[in-house]
Design a protein around this motif. Structure first.
Motif, mmCIF file in Angstrom:
data_model
loop_
_atom_site.group_PDB
_atom_site.id
_atom_site.type_symbol
_atom_site.label_atom_id
_atom_site.label_comp_id
_atom_site.label_asym_id
_atom_site.label_seq_id
_atom_site.Cartn_x
_atom_site.Cartn_y
_atom_site.Cartn_z
ATOM 1 N N HIS A 161 0.835 -1.200 0.000
ATOM 2 C CA HIS A 161 0.000 0.000 0.000
ATOM 3 C C HIS A 161 0.875 1.258 0.000
ATOM 4 C CE1 HIS A 161 -3.856 2.154 1.001
ATOM 5 N NE2 HIS A 161 -2.948 3.086 1.308
ATOM 6 N N LEU A 162 1.924 1.244 0.851
ATOM 7 C CA LEU A 162 2.791 2.417 0.953
ATOM 8 C C LEU A 162 3.552 2.680 -0.347
ATOM 9 C CD1 LEU A 162 4.298 2.230 4.576
ATOM 10 C CD2 LEU A 162 2.230 3.373 3.801
ATOM 11 N N LEU A 163 3.814 1.631 -1.085
ATOM 12 C CA LEU A 163 4.494 1.799 -2.375
ATOM 13 C C LEU A 163 3.597 2.499 -3.394
ATOM 14 C CD1 LEU A 163 6.412 -1.574 -2.949
ATOM 15 C CD2 LEU A 163 7.403 0.713 -2.662
ATOM 16 N N MET A 164 2.312 2.260 -3.257
ATOM 17 C CA MET A 164 1.384 2.773 -4.271
ATOM 18 C C MET A 164 0.679 4.057 -3.863
ATOM 19 S SD MET A 164 -0.350 -0.730 -5.654
ATOM 20 C CE MET A 164 -1.061 -1.036 -4.056
ATOM 21 N N CYS A 165 0.625 4.322 -2.565
ATOM 22 C CA CYS A 165 -0.176 5.454 -2.093
ATOM 23 C C CYS A 165 0.723 6.552 -1.533
ATOM 24 C CB CYS A 165 -1.167 4.967 -1.036
ATOM 25 S SG CYS A 165 -2.124 6.286 -0.303
ATOM 26 N N LYS A 166 0.756 7.680 -2.208
ATOM 27 C CA LYS A 166 1.651 8.772 -1.829
ATOM 28 C C LYS A 166 1.303 9.326 -0.436
ATOM 29 C CE LYS A 166 1.931 12.781 -4.117
ATOM 30 N NZ LYS A 166 2.062 13.608 -5.336
ATOM 31 N N ASN A 167 0.006 9.497 -0.185
ATOM 32 C CA ASN A 167 -0.400 10.072 1.102
ATOM 33 C C ASN A 167 -0.017 9.184 2.281
ATOM 34 O OD1 ASN A 167 -1.458 12.605 0.469
ATOM 35 N ND2 ASN A 167 -3.375 11.697 -0.244
ATOM 36 N N VAL A 224 -7.629 14.973 1.744
ATOM 37 C CA VAL A 224 -6.686 16.017 1.339
ATOM 38 C C VAL A 224 -5.351 15.350 1.043
ATOM 39 C CG1 VAL A 224 -7.656 17.987 2.574
ATOM 40 C CG2 VAL A 224 -6.211 16.365 3.799
ATOM 41 N N ASP A 225 -4.544 16.017 0.213
ATOM 42 C CA ASP A 225 -3.203 15.476 -0.020
ATOM 43 C C ASP A 225 -2.260 15.946 1.081
ATOM 44 O OD1 ASP A 225 -3.530 13.884 -2.220
ATOM 45 O OD2 ASP A 225 -3.389 15.574 -3.620
ATOM 46 N N LEU A 226 -1.487 15.033 1.601
ATOM 47 C CA LEU A 226 -0.515 15.402 2.622
ATOM 48 C C LEU A 226 0.672 16.084 1.959
ATOM 49 C CD1 LEU A 226 -2.203 13.222 4.196
ATOM 50 C CD2 LEU A 226 -0.092 12.641 5.376
ATOM 51 N N VAL A 227 1.128 17.187 2.579
ATOM 52 C CA VAL A 227 2.311 17.848 2.020
ATOM 53 C C VAL A 227 3.564 17.228 2.609
ATOM 54 C CG1 VAL A 227 1.339 20.090 1.417
ATOM 55 C CG2 VAL A 227 2.076 19.662 3.768
ATOM 56 N N GLU A 228 4.602 17.198 1.803
ATOM 57 C CA GLU A 228 5.906 16.720 2.268
ATOM 58 C C GLU A 228 6.415 17.686 3.340
ATOM 59 O OE1 GLU A 228 8.542 13.741 1.889
ATOM 60 O OE2 GLU A 228 7.772 14.185 -0.118
ATOM 61 N N TRP A 229 7.005 17.143 4.410
ATOM 62 C CA TRP A 229 7.528 18.014 5.470
ATOM 63 C C TRP A 229 8.984 18.365 5.210
ATOM 64 C CZ3 TRP A 229 5.666 15.646 10.823
ATOM 65 C CH2 TRP A 229 4.280 15.885 10.967
ATOM 66 N N ASP A 230 9.302 19.654 5.348
ATOM 67 C CA ASP A 230 10.705 20.059 5.370
ATOM 68 C C ASP A 230 11.174 19.952 6.809
ATOM 69 O OD1 ASP A 230 11.067 20.723 2.683
ATOM 70 O OD2 ASP A 230 10.038 22.648 2.981
ATOM 71 N N MET A 231 12.072 19.015 7.078
ATOM 72 C CA MET A 231 12.501 18.812 8.456
ATOM 73 C C MET A 231 13.340 20.001 8.935
ATOM 74 S SD MET A 231 10.921 16.079 8.538
ATOM 75 C CE MET A 231 10.422 14.632 7.622
ATOM 76 N N PRO A 232 13.227 20.354 10.224
ATOM 77 C CA PRO A 232 14.036 21.466 10.744
ATOM 78 C C PRO A 232 15.520 21.164 10.565
ATOM 79 C CG PRO A 232 12.865 20.315 12.528
ATOM 80 C CD PRO A 232 12.375 19.749 11.248
ATOM 81 N N ASP A 233 16.264 22.119 9.983
ATOM 82 C CA ASP A 233 17.656 21.807 9.652
ATOM 83 C C ASP A 233 18.677 22.491 10.554
ATOM 84 O OD1 ASP A 233 16.841 24.178 8.665
ATOM 85 O OD2 ASP A 233 17.363 23.772 6.582
#
Ligand SMILES: [Zn+2]
Lengths: 85, 187
Positions: A30-36, B103-112
């Motif tokens: 599932h994780l391979l196919m689902c971006k969220n 909703v689409d989850l946004v990629e997190w920019d980790m604190p650097d």
């Protein structure tokens, strides 16, 4: 097939306990196919690592001076008592 | 190794121990008491310190036991889980009726940088403090201190392992949501 909502619960449980092989494989697929869900799993891992070291980075929180004094007094008293024995 | 003085420990590690305790027990006076008990216990059992770990790690180890003892002592104050506590609403707003993300989850920019890291820790602490008590307790006792399942259920009032797993998952959903709103979406 499980939907994302169920995968989210399994991803969390997998961090603490060993799931049966077949379920682990299903989550993996599932994780391979689902971006969220992939992002969700990655973010949970990051949160867990931060939680592990939070007390080291949280330097805005510290013992209040009066408490420090009080503890120091108690310690000194206990040490003196033990050396008098 | 020469005997170290608990007063030195207080200066060197007092704040670290205090933060560790405060995150878990959520009461300043209780956290202060736990720091004191830990340093006293460390003083009494100093001959058991092998030097295999650092003094601070050793003291945190003692503190962990004190914290779990604290939860045992206050076990009787834990209320039964209310059905609304387990309500689905926390998850519902992120998923549609079929259980897919809304909703689409946004990629997190980790604190650097270190500066970022400290700011982030502050937000993280705030998000933890906004969790319902039982959720926060669960997060620390189970996922950080690795308290065994049966004892975790007993200490926190869960009726089954499954109830605990579901609650832990929702705790993480809530925490993630809060971090996302207050840190990662604040560009
Ligand atoms: Zn998914």
């Amino acid at each position: 097939m499980r939907h994302c909502k169920q995968i989210v619960d399994l991803v969390s449980q997998e961090m603490e306990s060993k799931l049966p092989w077949s379920i682990r494989m299903e989550v993996k697929m599932h994780l391979l196919m689902c971006k969220n869900c992939h992002r969700y799993a990655k973010q949970l891992k990051f949160m867990q690592a931060e939680l592990n070291t939070l007390e080291q980075n949280l330097n805005t929180v510290s013992l209040a001076e009066p408490a420090k004094e009080r503890i120091k007094k108690t310690l000194t008293l206990a040490i003196n008592e033990s050396t008098n024995d | 190794m020469t005997q170290q003085s608990p007063e030195t420990w207080l200066n060197d590690y007092g704040d670290l121990l205090y933060r560790y305790a405060l995150l878990r027990v959520r009461s300043e006076t209780t956290a202060e008491d736990l720091v004191q008990e830990t340093l006293l216990a460390g003083f009494v059992s100093w001959d058991k310190f092998t030097g295999k770990s650092s003094v601070s790690t050793w003291l945190v180890g003692i503190l962990k036991h004190k914290i779990i003892d604290f939860f045992r002592k206050h076990r009787h104050e834990v209320k039964q889980i209310q059905t609304d506590e387990l309500a689905d609403d926390i998850l519902a707003y992120q998923f549609d009726n079929e259980g897919n993300w809304q909703v689409d989850l946004v990629e997190w920019d980790m604190p650097d940088t270190q500066m970022n890291q400290q700011q982030f820790s502050k937000i993280f602490n705030m998000c933890i403090s906004r969790l319902p008590q039982r959720m926060a307790d669960l997060l620390f006792l189970r996922s950080i201190e690795n308290v065994p399942m049966t004892e975790c259920c007993d200490l926190l009032g869960f009726e089954s392992d499954n109830q605990l797993w579901v609650t832990l998952s929702r705790t993480r959903v809530k925490l993630r949501q809060c971090l996302n709103t207050h840190w990662f979406e604040q560009g």
